[in-house]
Write a protein that holds these residues in place. Structure first.
Motif, mmCIF file in Angstrom:
data_model
loop_
_atom_site.group_PDB
_atom_site.id
_atom_site.type_symbol
_atom_site.label_atom_id
_atom_site.label_comp_id
_atom_site.label_asym_id
_atom_site.label_seq_id
_atom_site.Cartn_x
_atom_site.Cartn_y
_atom_site.Cartn_z
ATOM 1 N N GLU A 30 36.577 36.079 23.386
ATOM 2 C CA GLU A 30 37.628 36.535 22.467
ATOM 3 C C GLU A 30 38.643 35.423 22.250
ATOM 4 O OE1 GLU A 30 40.448 39.576 23.896
ATOM 5 O OE2 GLU A 30 40.285 40.439 21.901
ATOM 6 N N LEU A 31 38.780 35.008 20.991
ATOM 7 C CA LEU A 31 39.784 33.979 20.681
ATOM 8 C C LEU A 31 41.058 34.630 20.153
ATOM 9 C CD1 LEU A 31 37.763 31.132 18.892
ATOM 10 C CD2 LEU A 31 38.422 31.307 21.278
ATOM 11 N N ASP A 32 41.057 35.952 20.070
ATOM 12 C CA ASP A 32 42.196 36.662 19.497
ATOM 13 C C ASP A 32 43.300 36.851 20.537
ATOM 14 O OD1 ASP A 32 43.891 38.357 18.170
ATOM 15 O OD2 ASP A 32 42.281 39.585 17.326
ATOM 16 N N PRO A 33 44.496 36.267 20.296
ATOM 17 C CA PRO A 33 45.586 36.404 21.265
ATOM 18 C C PRO A 33 45.977 37.870 21.502
ATOM 19 C CG PRO A 33 46.148 34.791 19.561
ATOM 20 C CD PRO A 33 44.879 35.474 19.128
ATOM 21 N N GLN A 34 45.645 38.759 20.555
ATOM 22 C CA GLN A 34 45.965 40.188 20.730
ATOM 23 C C GLN A 34 45.256 40.811 21.930
ATOM 24 O OE1 GLN A 34 45.662 42.983 17.511
ATOM 25 N NE2 GLN A 34 46.352 41.438 16.036
ATOM 26 N N GLY A 35 44.109 40.267 22.290
ATOM 27 C CA GLY A 35 43.417 40.715 23.500
ATOM 28 C C GLY A 35 42.823 42.109 23.462
ATOM 29 N N THR A 36 42.403 42.567 22.294
ATOM 30 C CA THR A 36 41.795 43.905 22.196
ATOM 31 C C THR A 36 40.517 43.987 23.032
ATOM 32 O OG1 THR A 36 42.442 43.674 19.886
ATOM 33 C CG2 THR A 36 41.302 45.697 20.473
ATOM 34 N N LEU A 37 39.703 42.946 22.942
ATOM 35 C CA LEU A 37 38.441 42.963 23.705
ATOM 36 C C LEU A 37 38.715 42.840 25.203
ATOM 37 C CD1 LEU A 37 35.585 41.078 21.871
ATOM 38 C CD2 LEU A 37 36.459 43.378 21.581
ATOM 39 N N GLN A 38 39.771 42.121 25.542
ATOM 40 C CA GLN A 38 40.100 41.963 26.959
ATOM 41 C C GLN A 38 40.403 43.337 27.592
ATOM 42 O OE1 GLN A 38 43.547 39.487 27.892
ATOM 43 N NE2 GLN A 38 42.356 38.606 29.547
ATOM 44 N N SER A 39 41.189 44.139 26.883
ATOM 45 C CA SER A 39 41.508 45.486 27.406
ATOM 46 C C SER A 39 40.230 46.316 27.491
ATOM 47 C CB SER A 39 42.483 46.223 26.497
ATOM 48 O OG SER A 39 43.493 45.376 26.085
ATOM 49 N N TRP A 40 39.386 46.193 26.469
ATOM 50 C CA TRP A 40 38.121 46.933 26.448
ATOM 51 C C TRP A 40 37.258 46.517 27.651
ATOM 52 C CZ3 TRP A 40 33.307 44.533 25.734
ATOM 53 C CH2 TRP A 40 32.227 45.396 25.558
ATOM 54 N N TRP A 41 37.201 45.203 27.917
ATOM 55 C CA TRP A 41 36.381 44.716 29.026
ATOM 56 C C TRP A 41 36.949 45.210 30.365
ATOM 57 C CZ3 TRP A 41 31.696 42.392 28.973
ATOM 58 C CH2 TRP A 41 31.219 41.919 30.208
ATOM 59 N N GLN A 42 38.277 45.221 30.491
ATOM 60 C CA GLN A 42 38.901 45.708 31.726
ATOM 61 C C GLN A 42 38.523 47.165 31.986
ATOM 62 O OE1 GLN A 42 42.966 44.652 30.948
ATOM 63 N NE2 GLN A 42 42.695 42.562 31.712
ATOM 64 N N GLU A 43 38.473 47.949 30.910
ATOM 65 C CA GLU A 43 38.061 49.355 31.052
ATOM 66 C C GLU A 43 36.610 49.434 31.507
ATOM 67 O OE1 GLU A 43 38.936 52.519 28.224
ATOM 68 O OE2 GLU A 43 40.205 51.054 27.191
ATOM 69 N N ARG A 44 35.813 48.551 30.943
ATOM 70 C CA ARG A 44 34.387 48.479 31.275
ATOM 71 C C ARG A 44 34.196 48.209 32.765
ATOM 72 N NH1 ARG A 44 30.013 48.290 28.503
ATOM 73 N NH2 ARG A 44 28.364 47.294 29.692
ATOM 74 N N VAL A 45 34.978 47.248 33.250
ATOM 75 C CA VAL A 45 34.898 46.880 34.666
ATOM 76 C C VAL A 45 35.396 48.057 35.518
ATOM 77 C CG1 VAL A 45 35.851 45.308 36.419
ATOM 78 C CG2 VAL A 45 35.106 44.410 34.184
ATOM 79 N N ALA A 46 36.518 48.659 35.095
ATOM 80 C CA ALA A 46 37.088 49.783 35.849
ATOM 81 C C ALA A 46 36.105 50.954 35.925
ATOM 82 C CB ALA A 46 38.398 50.233 35.201
ATOM 83 N N GLU A 47 35.305 51.130 34.875
ATOM 84 C CA GLU A 47 34.310 52.220 34.848
ATOM 85 C C GLU A 47 33.041 51.854 35.611
ATOM 86 O OE1 GLU A 47 34.392 55.310 33.394
ATOM 87 O OE2 GLU A 47 36.479 55.044 32.786
ATOM 88 N N GLY A 48 32.975 50.615 36.073
ATOM 89 C CA GLY A 48 31.812 50.163 36.840
ATOM 90 C C GLY A 48 30.550 50.023 36.006
ATOM 91 N N ARG A 49 30.687 49.695 34.722
ATOM 92 C CA ARG A 49 29.502 49.574 33.858
ATOM 93 C C ARG A 49 28.740 48.278 34.149
ATOM 94 N NH1 ARG A 49 29.826 53.659 30.614
ATOM 95 N NH2 ARG A 49 31.893 54.437 30.063
ATOM 96 N N ASP A 50 27.430 48.371 34.017
ATOM 97 C CA ASP A 50 26.582 47.209 34.256
ATOM 98 C C ASP A 50 26.568 46.346 32.987
ATOM 99 O OD1 ASP A 50 24.650 45.406 34.876
ATOM 100 O OD2 ASP A 50 23.127 46.884 35.462
ATOM 101 N N SER A 51 26.978 45.104 33.110
ATOM 102 C CA SER A 51 26.986 44.246 31.914
ATOM 103 C C SER A 51 25.831 43.257 31.899
ATOM 104 C CB SER A 51 28.326 43.522 31.790
ATOM 105 O OG SER A 51 29.303 44.463 31.438
ATOM 106 N N TYR A 52 24.867 43.467 32.786
ATOM 107 C CA TYR A 52 23.667 42.618 32.841
ATOM 108 C C TYR A 52 24.059 41.142 32.830
ATOM 109 C CZ TYR A 52 22.076 47.181 31.432
ATOM 110 O OH TYR A 52 21.888 48.521 31.361
ATOM 111 N N HIS A 53 23.483 40.377 31.878
ATOM 112 C CA HIS A 53 23.787 38.948 31.860
ATOM 113 C C HIS A 53 24.789 38.601 30.766
ATOM 114 C CE1 HIS A 53 20.016 40.149 30.059
ATOM 115 N NE2 HIS A 53 20.069 39.126 29.222
ATOM 116 N N VAL A 54 25.714 39.510 30.524
ATOM 117 C CA VAL A 54 26.802 39.239 29.567
ATOM 118 C C VAL A 54 28.093 39.045 30.358
ATOM 119 C CG1 VAL A 54 28.112 40.098 27.576
ATOM 120 C CG2 VAL A 54 25.702 40.757 27.854
#
Ligand SMILES: Nc1ncnc2c1ncn2[C@@H]1O[C@H](COP(=O)(O)OP(=O)(O)OP(=O)(O)O)[C@@H](O)[C@H]1O
Ligand SMILES: [Mg+2]
Length: 236
Positions: free
Chosen positions: A38-62
């Motif tokens: 994410e190159l966006d300083p707004q960090g929308t994807l960053q928050s989304w990814w943090q939720e992903r991690v908090a939910e314990g989702r498997d991100s495989y090789h991403v």
């Protein structure tokens, strides 16, 4: 390889497409390590990814990376470091009407630049005034960039004749930009798939007990697979 989703106009689907392309089956099957950046300083994807991690989702090789700098050298160093550890980088570039720093960077350093764009007079004139001059200049200075830029007709009516839309774009575009042979339809599911850090296929799977909702959502999963296929076909 670096693939960017770029459009100076805001809200055309860049972040949604970045997430879902990175997790498409097509991409997961073909690349050993994928970096969603994410190159966006707004960090929308960053928050989304943090939720992903908090939910314990498997991100495989991403893996996920956020670069918030507005200094070209810092962005360049960050991208080079990520590129040295990954086969594929997918860049989510912010919509920028001024400075266009991230847009210029992404256009110059990506192997493929995907430009999601609506079929509307407003979007066409915004493109002509903002993004097109930048691409034109780049192609003039670096002719080998010809063949890197692709329009993706976005928010199309799911009932619309997609061949007609693609032909229309190819007619109005200059010869150094092509239209991908695919469209990105407008679907309400794209507005809420990302809750709790999900990507579109996870969201569809979470609805599997409701046959109708599942079938409806799977249309979006299919859209994304077709888009991924069309993007990477250009590299084979
Ligand atoms: N195909 C689609 N159909 C309907 N809604 C969509 C679609 N794709 C994205 N959306 C919704 O449109 C909005 C903008 O999408 P998104 O954030 O992906 O755009 P963007 O280009 O990244 O915006 P920005 O320029 O602000 O970064 C979001 O609310 C998203 O949920
Ligand atoms: Mg975005």
């Amino acid at each position: 390889m670096i693939v960017s989703f770029v459009q100076t106009k805001g809200g055309t689907g860049k972040s949604t497409l970045s997430i879902n392309t990175a997790f498409s089956k097509f991409v997961l099957d073909r690349f050993r390590s994928i970096a969603l950046v994410e190159l966006d300083p707004q960090g929308t994807l960053q928050s989304w990814w943090q939720e992903r991690v908090a939910e314990g989702r498997d991100s495989y090789h991403v893996s996920f990376h956020h670069i918030s700098s507005t200094q070209k050298e810092v962005i360049q160093q960050g991208i080079s470091a990520i590129a040295s550890h990954n086969d594929l980088l997918i860049l989510d570039v912010p919509g920028e009407s001024t400075s266009k720093l991230h847009t210029k960077f992404a256009c110059a350093f990506s192997d493929i630049v995907v430009i999601p764009m609506r079929t509307s007079t407003n979007d066409e004139s915004a493109f002509k005034n903002n993004l097109l001059p930048l691409i034109k200049e780049l192609v003039k200075l670096t002719p080998e960039k010809i063949g890197s830029f692709f329009i993706l007709p976005s928010f199309t009516n799911p009932q619309a004749n997609k061949e007609k839309i693609i032909d229309y774009f190819n007619e109005i575009l200059p010869n150094y930009i092509r239209c991908l042979p695919v469209v990105y339809p407008s679907r309400s599911v794209y507005e809420n798939f990302n809750r709790d850090g999900m990507h579109i296929r996870e969201y569809a799977d979470s609805l599997s007990s409701n046959k109708r909702a599942y079938a409806q959502t799977y249309k979006a999963v299919d859209d994304i697979e077709l888009i991924a296929d069309a993007i990477f076909k250009n590299m084979e």
